[in-house]
Design a protein around this motif. Sequence first.
Motif, PDB file in Angstrom:
ATOM      1  N   ALA A   5       0.827  -1.207   0.000  1.00 19.11           N
ATOM      2  CA  ALA A   5       0.000   0.000   0.000  1.00 19.11           C
ATOM      3  C   ALA A   5       0.861   1.256   0.000  1.00 19.11           C
ATOM      4  O   ALA A   5       0.544   2.245  -0.681  1.00 19.11           O
ATOM      5  N   MET A   6       1.952   1.245   0.750  1.00 15.31           N
ATOM      6  CA  MET A   6       2.833   2.414   0.775  1.00 15.31           C
ATOM      7  C   MET A   6       3.532   2.612  -0.573  1.00 15.31           C
ATOM      8  O   MET A   6       3.682   3.749  -1.045  1.00 15.31           O
ATOM      9  N   VAL A   7       3.940   1.507  -1.187  1.00 14.82           N
ATOM     10  CA  VAL A   7       4.548   1.611  -2.515  1.00 14.82           C
ATOM     11  C   VAL A   7       3.532   2.138  -3.524  1.00 14.82           C
ATOM     12  O   VAL A   7       3.838   3.018  -4.344  1.00 14.82           O
ATOM     13  N   MET A   8       2.305   1.622  -3.455  1.00 14.02           N
ATOM     14  CA  MET A   8       1.266   2.079  -4.386  1.00 14.02           C
ATOM     15  C   MET A   8       0.947   3.551  -4.177  1.00 14.02           C
ATOM     16  O   MET A   8       0.695   4.285  -5.140  1.00 14.02           O
ATOM     17  N   MET A   9       0.950   4.005  -2.929  1.00 14.01           N
ATOM     18  CA  MET A   9       0.707   5.423  -2.662  1.00 14.01           C
ATOM     19  C   MET A   9       1.783   6.284  -3.308  1.00 14.01           C
ATOM     20  O   MET A   9       1.492   7.307  -3.950  1.00 14.01           O
ATOM     21  N   ALA A  10       3.039   5.871  -3.159  1.00 16.97           N
ATOM     22  CA  ALA A  10       4.141   6.628  -3.763  1.00 16.97           C
ATOM     23  C   ALA A  10       4.031   6.634  -5.283  1.00 16.97           C
ATOM     24  O   ALA A  10       4.214   7.677  -5.931  1.00 16.97           O
ATOM     25  N   LEU A  11       3.704   5.484  -5.873  1.00 17.27           N
ATOM     26  CA  LEU A  11       3.562   5.412  -7.328  1.00 17.27           C
ATOM     27  C   LEU A  11       2.385   6.259  -7.816  1.00 17.27           C
ATOM     28  O   LEU A  11       2.447   6.863  -8.891  1.00 17.27           O
ATOM     29  N   SER A  12       1.319   6.309  -7.025  1.00 21.99           N
ATOM     30  CA  SER A  12       0.156   7.122  -7.392  1.00 21.99           C
ATOM     31  C   SER A  12       0.515   8.601  -7.415  1.00 21.99           C
ATOM     32  O   SER A  12       0.106   9.344  -8.318  1.00 21.99           O
ATOM     33  N   VAL A  13       1.296   9.031  -6.427  1.00 17.38           N
ATOM     34  CA  VAL A  13       1.725  10.433  -6.378  1.00 17.38           C
ATOM     35  C   VAL A  13       2.611  10.744  -7.581  1.00 17.38           C
ATOM     36  O   VAL A  13       2.462  11.788  -8.239  1.00 17.38           O
ATOM     37  N   ILE A  14       3.539   9.846  -7.901  1.00 12.91           N
ATOM     38  CA  ILE A  14       4.398  10.050  -9.070  1.00 12.91           C
ATOM     39  C   ILE A  14       3.565  10.139 -10.338  1.00 12.91           C
ATOM     40  O   ILE A  14       3.820  10.981 -11.216  1.00 12.91           O
ATOM     41  N   PHE A  15       2.539   9.302 -10.421  1.00 16.82           N
ATOM     42  CA  PHE A  15       1.701   9.286 -11.626  1.00 16.82           C
ATOM     43  C   PHE A  15       1.006  10.631 -11.842  1.00 16.82           C
ATOM     44  O   PHE A  15       0.994  11.163 -12.954  1.00 16.82           O
ATOM     45  N   VAL A  16       0.410  11.204 -10.790  1.00 19.44           N
ATOM     46  CA  VAL A  16      -0.340  12.450 -10.973  1.00 19.44           C
ATOM     47  C   VAL A  16       0.585  13.662 -11.070  1.00 19.44           C
ATOM     48  O   VAL A  16       0.225  14.665 -11.690  1.00 19.44           O
ATOM     49  N   VAL A  17       1.771  13.571 -10.458  1.00 22.69           N
ATOM     50  CA  VAL A  17       2.694  14.708 -10.480  1.00 22.69           C
ATOM     51  C   VAL A  17       3.519  14.733 -11.753  1.00 22.69           C
ATOM     52  O   VAL A  17       3.731  15.793 -12.362  1.00 22.69           O
ATOM     53  N   ALA A  18       4.008  13.564 -12.179  1.00 25.75           N
ATOM     54  CA  ALA A  18       4.943  13.518 -13.311  1.00 25.75           C
ATOM     55  C   ALA A  18       4.434  12.682 -14.477  1.00 25.75           C
ATOM     56  O   ALA A  18       5.181  12.426 -15.416  1.00 25.75           O
ATOM     57  N   GLY A  19       3.171  12.271 -14.431  1.00 24.59           N
ATOM     58  CA  GLY A  19       2.643  11.392 -15.468  1.00 24.59           C
ATOM     59  C   GLY A  19       2.598  12.008 -16.850  1.00 24.59           C
ATOM     60  O   GLY A  19       2.590  11.282 -17.854  1.00 24.59           O
ATOM     61  N   ASP A  20       2.579  13.335 -16.927  1.00 25.85           N
ATOM     62  CA  ASP A  20       2.542  14.010 -18.228  1.00 25.85           C
ATOM     63  C   ASP A  20       3.930  14.219 -18.825  1.00 25.85           C
ATOM     64  O   ASP A  20       4.048  14.632 -19.979  1.00 25.85           O
ATOM     65  N   VAL A  21       4.971  13.967 -18.056  1.00 22.94           N
ATOM     66  CA  VAL A  21       6.334  14.056 -18.598  1.00 22.94           C
ATOM     67  C   VAL A  21       6.495  12.946 -19.632  1.00 22.94           C
ATOM     68  O   VAL A  21       6.199  11.785 -19.346  1.00 22.94           O
ATOM     69  N   PRO A  22       6.924  13.270 -20.860  1.00 20.08           N
ATOM     70  CA  PRO A  22       6.942  12.266 -21.929  1.00 20.08           C
ATOM     71  C   PRO A  22       7.626  10.958 -21.565  1.00 20.08           C
ATOM     72  O   PRO A  22       7.106   9.873 -21.854  1.00 20.08           O
ATOM     73  N   VAL A  23       8.800  11.022 -20.923  1.00 17.26           N
ATOM     74  CA  VAL A  23       9.522   9.790 -20.595  1.00 17.26           C
ATOM     75  C   VAL A  23       8.747   8.969 -19.571  1.00 17.26           C
ATOM     76  O   VAL A  23       8.627   7.740 -19.692  1.00 17.26           O
ATOM     77  N   VAL A  24       8.197   9.626 -18.558  1.00 17.91           N
ATOM     78  CA  VAL A  24       7.422   8.916 -17.536  1.00 17.91           C
ATOM     79  C   VAL A  24       6.153   8.332 -18.153  1.00 17.91           C
ATOM     80  O   VAL A  24       5.766   7.187 -17.873  1.00 17.91           O
ATOM     81  N   ALA A 169      -8.441 -10.555  -7.991  1.00 20.26           N
ATOM     82  CA  ALA A 169      -8.501  -9.196  -8.531  1.00 20.26           C
ATOM     83  C   ALA A 169      -8.898  -9.172 -10.000  1.00 20.26           C
ATOM     84  O   ALA A 169      -9.685  -8.323 -10.423  1.00 20.26           O
ATOM     85  N   TYR A 170      -8.356 -10.093 -10.800  1.00 21.21           N
ATOM     86  CA  TYR A 170      -8.664 -10.075 -12.223  1.00 21.21           C
ATOM     87  C   TYR A 170     -10.169 -10.209 -12.469  1.00 21.21           C
ATOM     88  O   TYR A 170     -10.709  -9.642 -13.410  1.00 21.21           O
ATOM     89  N   ALA A 171     -10.831 -10.985 -11.618  1.00 25.63           N
ATOM     90  CA  ALA A 171     -12.263 -11.209 -11.822  1.00 25.63           C
ATOM     91  C   ALA A 171     -13.082  -9.948 -11.571  1.00 25.63           C
ATOM     92  O   ALA A 171     -14.012  -9.639 -12.319  1.00 25.63           O
ATOM     93  N   VAL A 172     -12.748  -9.209 -10.529  1.00 29.95           N
ATOM     94  CA  VAL A 172     -13.577  -8.069 -10.143  1.00 29.95           C
ATOM     95  C   VAL A 172     -13.203  -6.783 -10.878  1.00 29.95           C
ATOM     96  O   VAL A 172     -13.988  -5.838 -10.927  1.00 29.95           O
ATOM     97  N   LEU A 206      -2.598  -7.943  -5.752  1.00 28.03           N
ATOM     98  CA  LEU A 206      -2.973  -7.205  -6.957  1.00 28.03           C
ATOM     99  C   LEU A 206      -4.187  -6.308  -6.733  1.00 28.03           C
ATOM    100  O   LEU A 206      -4.340  -5.286  -7.404  1.00 28.03           O
ATOM    101  N   ILE A 207      -5.037  -6.671  -5.777  1.00 29.81           N
ATOM    102  CA  ILE A 207      -6.243  -5.878  -5.535  1.00 29.81           C
ATOM    103  C   ILE A 207      -5.903  -4.470  -5.052  1.00 29.81           C
ATOM    104  O   ILE A 207      -6.778  -3.596  -4.973  1.00 29.81           O
ATOM    105  N   LEU A 208      -4.614  -4.192  -4.771  1.00 37.37           N
ATOM    106  CA  LEU A 208      -4.207  -2.822  -4.420  1.00 37.37           C
ATOM    107  C   LEU A 208      -4.463  -1.842  -5.555  1.00 37.37           C
ATOM    108  O   LEU A 208      -4.392  -0.629  -5.341  1.00 37.37           O
ATOM    109  N   VAL A 209      -4.768  -2.341  -6.738  1.00 34.66           N
ATOM    110  CA  VAL A 209      -5.150  -1.432  -7.819  1.00 34.66           C
ATOM    111  C   VAL A 209      -6.363  -0.606  -7.419  1.00 34.66           C
ATOM    112  O   VAL A 209      -6.543   0.526  -7.888  1.00 34.66           O
ATOM    113  N   LEU A 210      -7.212  -1.142  -6.548  1.00 36.44           N
ATOM    114  CA  LEU A 210      -8.367  -0.371  -6.086  1.00 36.44           C
ATOM    115  C   LEU A 210      -7.921   0.873  -5.340  1.00 36.44           C
ATOM    116  O   LEU A 210      -8.583   1.912  -5.392  1.00 36.44           O
ATOM    117  N   GLN A 211      -6.805   0.793  -4.632  1.00 36.17           N
ATOM    118  CA  GLN A 211      -6.270   1.968  -3.933  1.00 36.17           C
ATOM    119  C   GLN A 211      -5.910   3.055  -4.937  1.00 36.17           C
ATOM    120  O   GLN A 211      -6.140   4.246  -4.683  1.00 36.17           O
TER     121      GLN A 211
END
Length: 357
Positions: A5-24, A169-172, A206-211
Amino acid sequence: VLPGAMVMMALSVIFVVAGDVPVVSALFFGLKCAVLVIVFSALFKVAGRALKGAVSWGLAVAAFAALFFFDVPFPFVVLGAAAVGALLHGHFAAKAAGPEQDAASVVVDRLLQADPVRGDRLARGARRAGGLALVAWAVPVLLLLPFSSLYSDVAWFFSKMAVVTFGGAYAVLAYVAQEAVEGYAWLSANEMLTGLGLAETTPGPLILVLQFVGFLAGYGTPSGPSGLLGGMLAAGLTLWVTFAPCFAFVFLGAPAIEKLQNKPALSGALSAITAAVVGVIANLALWFALRVLFGELEPVTFGLLATEVPVLSSVNLAAVAIALVAGVCIFVLKWGMLTTLGICAAIGVAWQLVLGL
């Protein structure tokens, strides 16, 4: 759960902050293409274990058709499959039992016979723990439901997901994508697939995708806390209502597991759900494939049937190429998931730097 969950939180922040950077963005694009193939790999594995006869195949096909052509909600597919399995439990009885289940039953029986007093004490403790888990789950949901807000929607929606997450997770995820993308508009289909790719890289389930879905819902909400604070609050709430029920199910169900295994109707219902999950995952795989490999879809109706078909001229050649590489890594070379994800992410970045996606 918490490390992932902590890793997913960090990745989520990176996604919204730097997701528009072409390389990211290109890195996330490579992940999406790899995850598409991983979903198909999961489909083949589950099908090989679950589909053992004509009835199982029929349930899988019916589940796929109900979701893909008629947009039947996932919970109703699960309930329908369970009803069929309970009625036709004689068909599943011979196929449901396996050496692993029998070995587990023997171990539990020996433990209880060795010390029945301790077994009774543990059962009472498990029921108390299960009751506490139910309270921990229900209190925030009941407090939020009277208020019309994003957080009440998140609490209620993901609580439903926790109750019907049969088959993993894949099912739901197909139902989550359908409701979160098309119903609530919390995120796009491409963002949903990116979240699945990020969840595959975490050390948690894998169900952490819901987070990730909850984070984007809170991040973009027009009312109440939004931005990073809103995203973290909604992600935390999603995490809580997703996993608190799991503890209740385990603790309340554990003392009765032996009795439940001896119920033919229940055993048949669970076996039928497993078969239907194959059709559910097939729907998820096709849903994602259409949106990753093609830029445009158009609605098509065939009488009572309604679906979407790709506009062939909108095919994304970069996505097709990276997906083919992922397919070779997984199905031909038998490489691991993380290795495949890393290779495809690197190809996405290289493609962006050389040709542009």
